[in-house]
Design an enzyme around this catalytic site. Structure first.
Site, mmCIF file in Angstrom:
data_model
loop_
_atom_site.group_PDB
_atom_site.id
_atom_site.type_symbol
_atom_site.label_atom_id
_atom_site.label_comp_id
_atom_site.label_asym_id
_atom_site.label_seq_id
_atom_site.Cartn_x
_atom_site.Cartn_y
_atom_site.Cartn_z
ATOM 1 N N ASP A 89 -14.385 64.412 -13.539
ATOM 2 C CA ASP A 89 -13.343 64.685 -12.237
ATOM 3 C C ASP A 89 -14.521 64.342 -11.434
ATOM 4 O O ASP A 89 -15.503 64.114 -11.351
ATOM 5 C CB ASP A 89 -13.318 66.120 -12.287
ATOM 6 C CG ASP A 89 -12.621 66.542 -10.939
ATOM 7 O OD1 ASP A 89 -11.570 65.893 -10.658
ATOM 8 O OD2 ASP A 89 -12.941 67.651 -10.424
ATOM 9 N N ASP A 107 -14.006 65.353 -7.267
ATOM 10 C CA ASP A 107 -14.209 66.565 -6.291
ATOM 11 C C ASP A 107 -14.584 67.887 -6.653
ATOM 12 O O ASP A 107 -13.564 68.228 -7.806
ATOM 13 C CB ASP A 107 -12.888 66.632 -5.364
ATOM 14 C CG ASP A 107 -12.779 65.388 -4.519
ATOM 15 O OD1 ASP A 107 -13.078 65.220 -3.565
ATOM 16 O OD2 ASP A 107 -11.732 64.702 -5.067
ATOM 17 N N ASP A 133 -14.213 70.717 -13.162
ATOM 18 C CA ASP A 133 -14.589 71.951 -12.575
ATOM 19 C C ASP A 133 -13.101 72.807 -12.208
ATOM 20 O O ASP A 133 -13.110 73.972 -11.740
ATOM 21 C CB ASP A 133 -14.954 71.729 -10.999
ATOM 22 C CG ASP A 133 -13.943 71.308 -10.119
ATOM 23 O OD1 ASP A 133 -13.299 70.190 -10.432
ATOM 24 O OD2 ASP A 133 -13.782 71.836 -8.956
#
Length: 221
Positions: A18, A20, A177
């Protein structure tokens, strides 16, 4: 022996990341663009803390949250989208930075296998951000939120990546995240490592049932 060595009897054949909240702490620039947009429209500015819990699902989902206090006003929503796009495009990398250990980790991982960035951020922001941070060329493939018909938490970006590289799910790994990363990876049969420093929409990452939780990229090495 690390978890990765146990899982793969060595190293994975494909690693997906991922963007961001995983590789890049970008929320300050996103929040600044949101605040500028709202200020230009004479609306209250939500600020960094609220925006932090809204990022990660893509630009449209972010705007849903940002403009939730103005329901049933499509013209206003369109104006908000246009103003946000302008503000963020002009300042996609002012405060954004790589999280600690990311640069060294990506350099090492790239010697193991192909690296892929899978983000829900639109391409118009993804490519300039990766380039400005100097990590765009680390990735053999970059999938933005508008690259395919579906984005995370749908499994399509992960399945597309597996097919593209001809790698079986059990030989691949997702690192993210948020709940979106875990759901997308597991739906494709891929293990997911979750990081504790990300955004995850304000939810504890433990509640998302990733395969492994780490506090630093160094834990993966």
């Amino acid at each position: 022996m690390t978890e990765l060595e146990k899982w793969f009897a060595g190293q994975p054949e494909l690693m997906m990341f991922d963007l961001d909240g995983t590789l890049v702490d970008s929320v300050a620039d996103v929040a600044a663009a949101v605040d500028r947009m709202r200020r230009e429209m004479n609306l209250p500015e939500p600020g960094l803390d609220k925006v932090r819990n809204w990022v990660g699902r893509g630009a449209e989902a972010l705007l849903d949250k940002v403009m939730a206090d103005c329901p049933g006003q499509p013209a206003l929503r369109q104006e908000a989208g246009e103003r946000f796009a302008c503000a963020y495009s002009e300042a996609v990398h002012v405060h954004s930075r790589l999280f600690e250990g990311v640069d060294a980790a990506l350099k090492l991982f790239a010697t193991w296998c192909p690296l892929v960035c899978i983000t829900n951020k639109p391409w118009r922001y993804t490519q300039p951000l990766l380039a400005s941070l100097g990590i765009d060329e680390r990735f053999a493939l970059i999938l933005a939120g508008d690259s395919l018909l579906h984005k995370k938490p749908h499994a399509l970006p992960v399945l597309h990546t597996l097919h593209h590289f001809g790698v079986q799910p059990q030989r691949a790994l997702m690192v993210g995240d948020s709940r979106n990363d875990v759901i997308a990876a597991h739906a494709a049969g891929v293990r997911c490592i979750a990081l504790t420093w990300g955004y995850n929409h304000g939810e504890p990452i433990e509640d998302c049932s990733p395969d492994w939780i780490v506090d630093a990229f160094a834990d993966l090495l």
